[in-house]
Structures are given as structure tokens and as C-alpha cells.
Design a protein around this motif. Structure first.
Motif, mmCIF file in Angstrom:
data_model
loop_
_atom_site.group_PDB
_atom_site.id
_atom_site.type_symbol
_atom_site.label_atom_id
_atom_site.label_comp_id
_atom_site.label_asym_id
_atom_site.label_seq_id
_atom_site.Cartn_x
_atom_site.Cartn_y
_atom_site.Cartn_z
ATOM 1 N N TRP A 147 0.812 -1.211 0.000
ATOM 2 C CA TRP A 147 0.000 0.000 0.000
ATOM 3 C C TRP A 147 0.848 1.265 0.000
ATOM 4 O O TRP A 147 0.489 2.247 -0.631
ATOM 5 C CB TRP A 147 -0.943 0.010 1.212
ATOM 6 C CG TRP A 147 -1.902 -1.129 1.166
ATOM 7 C CD1 TRP A 147 -3.057 -1.204 0.425
ATOM 8 C CD2 TRP A 147 -1.771 -2.375 1.841
ATOM 9 N NE1 TRP A 147 -3.648 -2.432 0.610
ATOM 10 C CE2 TRP A 147 -2.892 -3.174 1.482
ATOM 11 C CE3 TRP A 147 -0.843 -2.914 2.717
ATOM 12 C CZ2 TRP A 147 -3.086 -4.456 1.961
ATOM 13 C CZ3 TRP A 147 -1.023 -4.196 3.199
ATOM 14 C CH2 TRP A 147 -2.139 -4.955 2.820
ATOM 15 N N VAL A 148 1.953 1.234 0.705
ATOM 16 C CA VAL A 148 2.773 2.437 0.855
ATOM 17 C C VAL A 148 3.451 2.825 -0.461
ATOM 18 O O VAL A 148 3.438 4.002 -0.837
ATOM 19 C CB VAL A 148 3.818 2.251 1.976
ATOM 20 C CG1 VAL A 148 4.803 3.397 2.023
ATOM 21 C CG2 VAL A 148 3.110 2.115 3.326
ATOM 22 N N TYR A 151 1.090 4.368 -3.052
ATOM 23 C CA TYR A 151 0.688 5.688 -2.558
ATOM 24 C C TYR A 151 1.792 6.712 -2.806
ATOM 25 O O TYR A 151 1.539 7.817 -3.298
ATOM 26 C CB TYR A 151 0.348 5.613 -1.065
ATOM 27 C CG TYR A 151 0.072 6.955 -0.446
ATOM 28 C CD1 TYR A 151 -1.150 7.583 -0.625
ATOM 29 C CD2 TYR A 151 1.050 7.612 0.296
ATOM 30 C CE1 TYR A 151 -1.402 8.828 -0.080
ATOM 31 C CE2 TYR A 151 0.812 8.853 0.850
ATOM 32 C CZ TYR A 151 -0.415 9.464 0.658
ATOM 33 O OH TYR A 151 -0.655 10.694 1.187
ATOM 34 N N GLU A 154 2.196 7.540 -6.480
ATOM 35 C CA GLU A 154 1.134 8.435 -6.924
ATOM 36 C C GLU A 154 1.404 9.863 -6.453
ATOM 37 O O GLU A 154 1.276 10.810 -7.214
ATOM 38 C CB GLU A 154 -0.218 7.947 -6.384
ATOM 39 C CG GLU A 154 -1.380 8.811 -6.805
ATOM 40 C CD GLU A 154 -2.687 8.334 -6.201
ATOM 41 O OE1 GLU A 154 -3.442 9.188 -5.701
ATOM 42 O OE2 GLU A 154 -2.934 7.121 -6.220
ATOM 43 N N ARG A 155 1.785 10.003 -5.204
ATOM 44 C CA ARG A 155 2.055 11.337 -4.644
ATOM 45 C C ARG A 155 3.256 11.994 -5.323
ATOM 46 O O ARG A 155 3.225 13.176 -5.627
ATOM 47 C CB ARG A 155 2.308 11.264 -3.142
ATOM 48 C CG ARG A 155 1.131 10.789 -2.315
ATOM 49 C CD ARG A 155 0.028 11.793 -2.243
ATOM 50 N NE ARG A 155 0.509 12.960 -1.527
ATOM 51 C CZ ARG A 155 -0.096 14.133 -1.523
ATOM 52 N NH1 ARG A 155 -1.214 14.291 -2.165
ATOM 53 N NH2 ARG A 155 0.403 15.143 -0.865
#
Length: 173
Positions: A147-148, A151, A154-155
Motif C-alpha cells: 500500500w505504501v 501511494y 502516486e504522490r
């Protein structure tokens, strides 16, 4: 073929969990013991310097120079970095968080210990760590990396995308 399997296969991910948990536990316990019971690298570093002499030194001269000119004068910093580095590498490997970076930092510590003339479990740990490093993101598939990492990608990607299309310099006239 083996690299592809390590990087892409679900079974390899499961095997990486086993390696991560073993290595993570070893690092975490070693670090926690140093954090809670106190740690002073001075004796270890001086012992490594003593192994830098003779016809077949266990510690090479370039590493002895690093110990003598960098590590020993800054032993307080190393007294902090070693226990916390070991502990945090262990936690990260157990959680599967920044797995490849944690594995790389663990390998760096293993090599530093071996360069200092200590064998112990370091070669075994390096060998197992190589599998995690080759597996890359697949090593953290069953961990927080699942998940990290997306994320963060994307950021980070959104930080580099302009909010408006780029206009050529001629359009600014």
C-alpha cells in the motif's frame, strides 16, 4: 528465469516473507539489546584495528584507516547509529515497509561488520538479503509496501505533473 520468478511470482513473495521475518527478527533483537542494555562500539572498533596488522590481516588497510580516522573519533555517533539502525532495519523488514531499502541498509551493516574482521552470521545474512534485493518490490508484496509504495508513487508523480499544459516559449509573446 530465477530473477523473473523472484520479482513476479506469488510463491516467491511468500518465501520472501519468511526471509524478511527471519532477518527482521535477527536485526530487531540485536538492535533492541544494544538500545536497552547500552552499547559502546569503542572496543569493537579497537579490536578491528588490531586485526589490521600482520602478514594476512583480517581487516584491510583502507578500512582500518576509516575506523581510525572516522569511526573512532565519532564513536558517539556510531553508538547511536548501530543500535537504532539494526532495530529499524528489523522493524522495516518484519513489516515489509521500504523492504528493499531496509534490506540494503542491513547488507551495508553486515559488510561493515565483515570488513571489521567479524564473520558470525553476517555472510549468511548477506546471502539471504541478496534474494530480497533481487526480488525488489515483490519482497514487500505481503507487507506494508503493498500500500505504501503505490501511494508514494502516486504522490511523487503528482508533484511532477504540471497543473496546466506547457506552453511553448513563442506563445508567451
Amino acid at each position: 528465469m530465477v530473477v523473473e520468478w523472484l520479482r513476479e511470482h506469488v510463491t516467491a513473495s511468500a518465501l520472501m516473507v519468511v526471509l524478511r521475518l527471519y532477518l527482521g527478527y535477527e536485526w530487531m533483537v540485536a538492535g533492541w539489546e544494544k538500545i536497552t542494555q547500552g552499547f559502546d562500539a569503542t572496543g569493537f572498533l579497537k579490536g578491528a584495528l588490531a586485526k589490521a596488522t600482520g602478514e594476512h590481516p583480517a581487516v584491510q588497510s583502507w578500512w582500518a584507516a576509516f575506523i581510525e580516522n572516522v569511526a573512532l573519533p565519532n564513536v558517539g555517533l556510531f553508538n547511536f547509529l548501530v543500535p537504532w539502525g539494526e532495530f529499524l532495519v528489523g522493524i522495516a523488514l518484519i513489516l515489509g515497509l521500504f523492504t528493499t531499502f531496509a534490506a540494503l541498509m542491513g547488507a551495508v551493516m553486515n559488510f561493515a561488520f565483515m570488513f571489521s574482521g567479524t564473520t558470525s552470521t553476517n555472510p549468511q545474512m548477506v546471502l539471504l538479503t541478496v534474494f530480497i534485493l533481487v526480488a525488489g518490490a515483490n519482497a514487500g508484496r505481503y507487507g506494508l509496501d503493498r500500500w505504501v509504495l503505490p501511494y508514494l508513487r502516486e504522490r511523487m508523480g503528482s508533484m511532477h505533473r504540471p497543473n496546466h499544459p506547457h506552453r511553448p516559449a513563442a506563445a508567451h509573446k
